[in-house]
Write a protein that holds these residues in place. Sequence first.
Motif, short mmCIF file in Angstrom:
data_model
loop_
_atom_site.label_atom_id
_atom_site.label_comp_id
_atom_site.label_asym_id
_atom_site.label_seq_id
_atom_site.Cartn_x
_atom_site.Cartn_y
_atom_site.Cartn_z
N ASN A 11 0.83 -1.21 0.00
CA ASN A 11 0.00 0.00 0.00
C ASN A 11 0.87 1.26 0.00
N ARG A 12 1.93 1.24 0.76
CA ARG A 12 2.86 2.38 0.78
C ARG A 12 3.47 2.60 -0.61
N LEU A 13 3.85 1.51 -1.25
CA LEU A 13 4.44 1.62 -2.58
C LEU A 13 3.40 2.13 -3.59
N ALA A 14 2.15 1.71 -3.41
CA ALA A 14 1.08 2.19 -4.30
C ALA A 14 0.87 3.69 -4.13
N VAL A 15 0.91 4.16 -2.89
CA VAL A 15 0.77 5.60 -2.63
C VAL A 15 1.96 6.36 -3.21
N ALA A 16 3.16 5.79 -3.09
CA ALA A 16 4.36 6.43 -3.63
C ALA A 16 4.25 6.58 -5.15
N ILE A 17 3.67 5.58 -5.81
CA ILE A 17 3.46 5.67 -7.26
C ILE A 17 2.48 6.79 -7.59
N LEU A 18 1.39 6.87 -6.83
CA LEU A 18 0.36 7.88 -7.07
C LEU A 18 0.81 9.29 -6.68
N MET A 19 1.90 9.36 -5.92
CA MET A 19 2.48 10.66 -5.57
C MET A 19 3.61 11.04 -6.51
N GLY A 20 3.88 10.22 -7.51
CA GLY A 20 4.91 10.53 -8.50
C GLY A 20 6.32 10.25 -8.04
N LEU A 21 6.47 9.50 -6.94
CA LEU A 21 7.80 9.22 -6.39
C LEU A 21 8.38 7.91 -6.91
N LEU A 22 7.51 7.03 -7.36
CA LEU A 22 7.92 5.69 -7.72
C LEU A 22 7.20 5.27 -9.00
N GLU A 23 7.81 4.36 -9.73
CA GLU A 23 7.14 3.78 -10.89
C GLU A 23 7.39 2.28 -10.89
N LYS A 24 6.49 1.57 -11.56
CA LYS A 24 6.59 0.12 -11.55
C LYS A 24 6.50 -0.42 -12.96
N ASN A 25 7.47 -1.22 -13.34
CA ASN A 25 7.49 -1.87 -14.64
C ASN A 25 7.41 -3.37 -14.39
N LYS A 26 6.22 -3.93 -14.68
CA LYS A 26 5.93 -5.33 -14.32
C LYS A 26 6.04 -5.45 -12.80
N LYS A 27 7.01 -6.16 -12.29
CA LYS A 27 7.13 -6.31 -10.84
C LYS A 27 8.31 -5.54 -10.26
N VAL A 28 8.95 -4.75 -11.12
CA VAL A 28 10.15 -4.02 -10.69
C VAL A 28 9.82 -2.58 -10.37
N TYR A 29 10.14 -2.15 -9.14
CA TYR A 29 9.93 -0.77 -8.71
C TYR A 29 11.21 0.03 -8.91
N SER A 30 11.05 1.31 -9.29
CA SER A 30 12.21 2.20 -9.40
C SER A 30 11.76 3.63 -9.11
N LEU A 31 12.69 4.42 -8.60
CA LEU A 31 12.38 5.80 -8.28
C LEU A 31 12.21 6.63 -9.55
N THR A 32 11.29 7.55 -9.52
CA THR A 32 11.16 8.52 -10.60
C THR A 32 12.20 9.61 -10.39
N LYS A 33 12.24 10.54 -11.32
CA LYS A 33 13.15 11.68 -11.16
C LYS A 33 12.82 12.43 -9.89
N LEU A 34 11.51 12.63 -9.64
CA LEU A 34 11.10 13.32 -8.41
C LEU A 34 11.50 12.51 -7.19
N GLY A 35 11.29 11.19 -7.24
CA GLY A 35 11.64 10.35 -6.11
C GLY A 35 13.13 10.44 -5.77
N LYS A 36 13.96 10.46 -6.79
CA LYS A 36 15.41 10.57 -6.57
C LYS A 36 15.75 11.93 -5.95
N GLU A 37 15.10 12.98 -6.45
CA GLU A 37 15.35 14.33 -5.93
C GLU A 37 14.93 14.42 -4.47
N VAL A 38 13.80 13.80 -4.14
CA VAL A 38 13.30 13.84 -2.77
C VAL A 38 14.26 13.12 -1.82
N LEU A 39 14.67 11.92 -2.17
CA LEU A 39 15.57 11.17 -1.28
C LEU A 39 16.94 11.85 -1.17
#
Length: 344
Positions: free
Chosen positions: A188-216
């Motif tokens: 659920n946390r990962l789903a929220v992160a995707i909907l907040m533009g912080l994370l993206e998912k390709n099949k079963k692989v999660y990766s940070l978006t540009k925004l996610g990288k900037e935030v961390l």
Amino acid sequence: MSTSIITEKVIEDIFSADKSILASILSVNQSDLSPIARQKKFESRKILDLLYLHQNELLLIELKAVPFYTDIIEQINDYHKELSELQSQSKLIKTKINKIILVTDARKEHFIACEKEEIKLIKFNIEEILSQYYQNFRELSAFLKIQPGNWGVTRLYLLKNTLALLVKGAKIYDICQIENRSIKTITNRLAVAILMGLLEKNKKVYSLTKLGKEVLAKDDFRAEERFSAEQFELISDFVKDNPFFSQITFSIMSVVDTVFILSKAEYPIKYEIFQDFFIRSLGKDKTWAKPRAQQTGTYHFANYAEELGFIQKIDNHLFLTPKGIQAILVFQLNRSIKLINARH
């Protein structure tokens, strides 16, 4: 100005804005229907309501937001004569002119009387037209259909450690073990992160978006479990600039919008009043039918808006912050642009 005249103007506006509704009433294909004139004034000072071209014939339409009355026949016949005169002067395409009267109600004898005058009499329902126009417009305006969901994540800062562990290569099972949380909670946390533009998912692989990288990258490591002020600033800027990005970003801005709207009547806003208006404005009064669901859903999005600095909650009252006022102005502008674009 009488109510019927005002209503007729509204219906004409709808026919002009959405040709499919008029085509449905006339039982014709909308692609074969083209507007020629609306509220056309003749030299005699008479004004016809609507003139359309359907395939190779003209449709002279007289609209009345009232039940049929006999004088309409004389009225539309006069317009027909005026148009025929224009045709004789080569000021209007020379083709057959079909006379059509639209009314809210009519009896059998009225249809017979119109048929004798070669007039097509059609009944229409004002409420159905108004409802259909909104439904058609709603289909074009994607954001009107956005509805929030509840992912059980009470605060946005809970995403921080989960994202940090994910970046370090930890699998979901590992994150569950480290954070002592269930798989459902972490996903659920990962789903929220995707909907907040912080994370993206390709099949079963999660990766940070540009925004996610900037935030961390903006972590100041002062608070291990919480986002820093700079991190929240990046996220709030994203939400402000991309309110229609997802269900969550739209719902956060809807929190701010609700507080702003209610502030016109009373300020600060009592939380109970805010909750009721927020749920109804997002169309969740049916899906969040139980009080518990309404309280939880509203609580989460209000928390997000407060974390991002758009509102402030004090003693069960909500206040707008300077950032919130700035964000609502941008939100209203973006919403207006989307509404305008949806009509073209």
